[in-house]
Enzyme design. Structure first.
Site, PDB file in Angstrom:
ATOM      1  N   CYS A 173       0.589  -2.459   4.233  1.00  0.00           N
ATOM      2  CA  CYS A 173      -0.594  -3.916   4.345  1.00  0.00           C
ATOM      3  C   CYS A 173      -1.167  -3.804   5.580  1.00  0.00           C
ATOM      4  O   CYS A 173      -2.493  -4.521   5.520  1.00  0.00           O
ATOM      5  CB  CYS A 173       0.276  -5.281   4.422  1.00  0.00           C
ATOM      6  SG  CYS A 173       1.269  -5.345   2.881  1.00  0.00           S
ATOM      7  N   HIS A 175      -2.163 -12.785   8.948  1.00  0.00           N
ATOM      8  CA  HIS A 175      -1.732 -12.389   8.352  1.00  0.00           C
ATOM      9  C   HIS A 175      -1.039 -13.045   6.727  1.00  0.00           C
ATOM     10  O   HIS A 175      -1.413 -13.518   6.055  1.00  0.00           O
ATOM     11  CB  HIS A 175      -0.671 -10.851   8.957  1.00  0.00           C
ATOM     12  CG  HIS A 175      -0.208  -9.606   7.814  1.00  0.00           C
ATOM     13  ND1 HIS A 175      -0.864  -9.307   7.054  1.00  0.00           N
ATOM     14  CD2 HIS A 175       1.084  -9.850   7.448  1.00  0.00           C
ATOM     15  CE1 HIS A 175      -0.341  -8.921   6.248  1.00  0.00           C
ATOM     16  NE2 HIS A 175       1.582  -9.070   6.408  1.00  0.00           N
ATOM     17  N   HIS A 205      -1.234 -11.944  -1.779  1.00  0.00           N
ATOM     18  CA  HIS A 205      -1.255 -10.501  -0.564  1.00  0.00           C
ATOM     19  C   HIS A 205      -1.974  -9.880  -1.270  1.00  0.00           C
ATOM     20  O   HIS A 205      -1.016  -9.098  -1.789  1.00  0.00           O
ATOM     21  CB  HIS A 205       0.997 -10.520  -0.294  1.00  0.00           C
ATOM     22  CG  HIS A 205       0.648  -9.446   1.025  1.00  0.00           C
ATOM     23  ND1 HIS A 205      -0.814  -8.630   1.212  1.00  0.00           N
ATOM     24  CD2 HIS A 205       1.622  -9.663   1.416  1.00  0.00           C
ATOM     25  CE1 HIS A 205      -0.690  -8.452   2.084  1.00  0.00           C
ATOM     26  NE2 HIS A 205       0.857  -8.298   2.699  1.00  0.00           N
TER      27      HIS A 205
END
Length: 405
Positions: free
Chosen positions: A161, A297, A332
């Protein structure tokens, strides 16, 4: 030292097929999460995701090529075309001085899944000859470099990520070290497929609010229960400042700092130390400039949101910037998240608006910052930070500053 600026941006995600539509919807607090339509998820524990809707790959790719490349590459090409058009290269650029960094966390997972099934059920001879090229992460950069004749560095980041954010740092390094004067960064991901959803669900990483998809992703909320898988792509054109000025380019922002670190702790559970050091390094490189906004995040998982909050507090003490996570709106997007959220951060600077953290309804005692809950906030922004933390304990942070053209 050379200055590195952004002169073109592009974005596609669950809320829009271009940067303006998607950023507008994000700031309006809309959610792109819904029931999965890309495959039959009726027997899965998780049946929701933030899918890109109404995307026609034929708008950016020849019909004969569409079946040869995975969806993540198609989305990446779409964002790259928007960014390159936005950068407005009227004159011929030096091909050898223009490079690309592509990024994804997983790459062509749907094609890997599909061809694995074909191999098991029908035999190896039935595997598509386009399978391997369609699934490789670096083929995203390869195909775009061919499209635009970019003959400079061709690099790929596959750091979960954090990949999109690390790609931005690699572009900066290439320009500052003189191996290129221009770099295109493209982060893309499209892993909404049975093995993708099933795999993350088995880790208990995903929200199971199947009956309430638009409120499933709730970063920093006390009742958060996991992230929602998203897909999409972000693209940014970086140039050396003096060259950008010379050609009269529109400059969105300057990249003034980045930080990278490793937790060296656990493959999926983060530490406070790793993210904190990444932010500290970025801030030090930026000259300890005042940060106005942090695009967190903010995954909507119990551990990350608590951990990231603690790291931000440890770094900024009593002078904490506004913080928000846009994953509540677009899910996400894994390896594409860093590139997409960098575009969002730059657009926030440009338009002087902080996107909201939607679905923050119940206060968490351990997540007690100003996350701009549920409604965007207009304010004068000069500097924005964007965080990305990935499995394997890999962390990245970038800082952008508004530039007067």
């Amino acid at each position: 030292m050379k200055r590195v600026v952004v002169t073109g941006i592009g974005m596609i995600n669950a809320l829009g097929l271009n940067k303006n539509d998607s950023f507008g919807a994000i700031c309006e607090g809309k959610s792109g999460v819904g029931n999965i339509t890309l495959f039959d998820s009726s027997n899965f524990p998780v049946r929701i995701a933030a899918e890109v809707k109404n995307f026609d790959p034929l708008e950016v790719i020849d019909a004969k090529e569409v079946k040869k490349i995975d969806r993540f590459i198609q989305l990446g090409i779409k964002a790259a075309k928007e960014a390159m058009q936005d950068a407005n290269f009227d004159e011929n650029f030096q091909e050898e001085e223009f490079g690309i960094v592509s990024a994804a966390g997983i790459g062509g997972l749907p094609n890997i899944e599909k061809n694995s099934i074909i191999c098991l059920e029908k035999g190896a001879r039935r595997i598509s000859p386009f399978f391997i090229p369609s699934a490789l992460v670096n083929m995203l950069g390869g195909l775009i470099s061919i499209e635009y004749s970019l003959k400079g560095p061709n690099i790929s980041c596959v750091t979960a990520c954090a990949a999109g954010t690390h790609a931005i740092a690699e572009a900066y390094k290439s320009i500052v070290l003189g191996t290129a004067s221009k770099m295109l960064v493209v982060g893309a991901e499209a892993a909404i497929c049975p093995v993708g959803i099933g795999g993350f669900a088995s880790m208990k990483a995903l929200s199971t609010r199947n009956d309430d998809p638009q409120r499933a992703s709730r970063p920093f909320d006390k009742e958060r229960d996991g992230f929602v898988m998203g897909e999409g792509a972000g693209a940014l054109v970086f140039e050396e400042y003096e060259e950008a000025k010379k050609r009269g380019a529109h400059i969105y922002a300057e990249l003034i700092g980045f930080g990278e670190s490793a937790d060296a702790h656990h493959i999926t559970s983060p530490t406070l130390d790793g993210p904190l050091r990444a932010m500290q390094k970025a801030l030090k490189m930026a000259g300890n400039v005042k940060i106005d906004y942090i695009n967190a995040h903010g995954t909507s998982t119990p551990v990350n949101d608590r951990n990231e909050t603690a790291a931000i507090k440890a770094l900024f003490g009593n002078d904490i910037p506004l913080v928000s996570s846009t994953k509540g709106q677009i899910g996400h997007c894994l390896g594409a998240a860093g590139a997409i959220e960098a575009v969002i951060s730059i657009m926030a600077l440009k338009q002087n608006i902080v996107p909201p953290t939607i679905n923050q309804l119940v206060q968490d005692e351990e997540c007690d910052l100003d996350y701009v809950p549920n409604k965007a906030r207009e304010m004068n922004l000069k500097v924005a930070m964007s965080n990305s933390f990935g499995f394997g304990g890999t962390n990245g942070c970038v800082i952008f500053k508004k530039v007067d053209n």
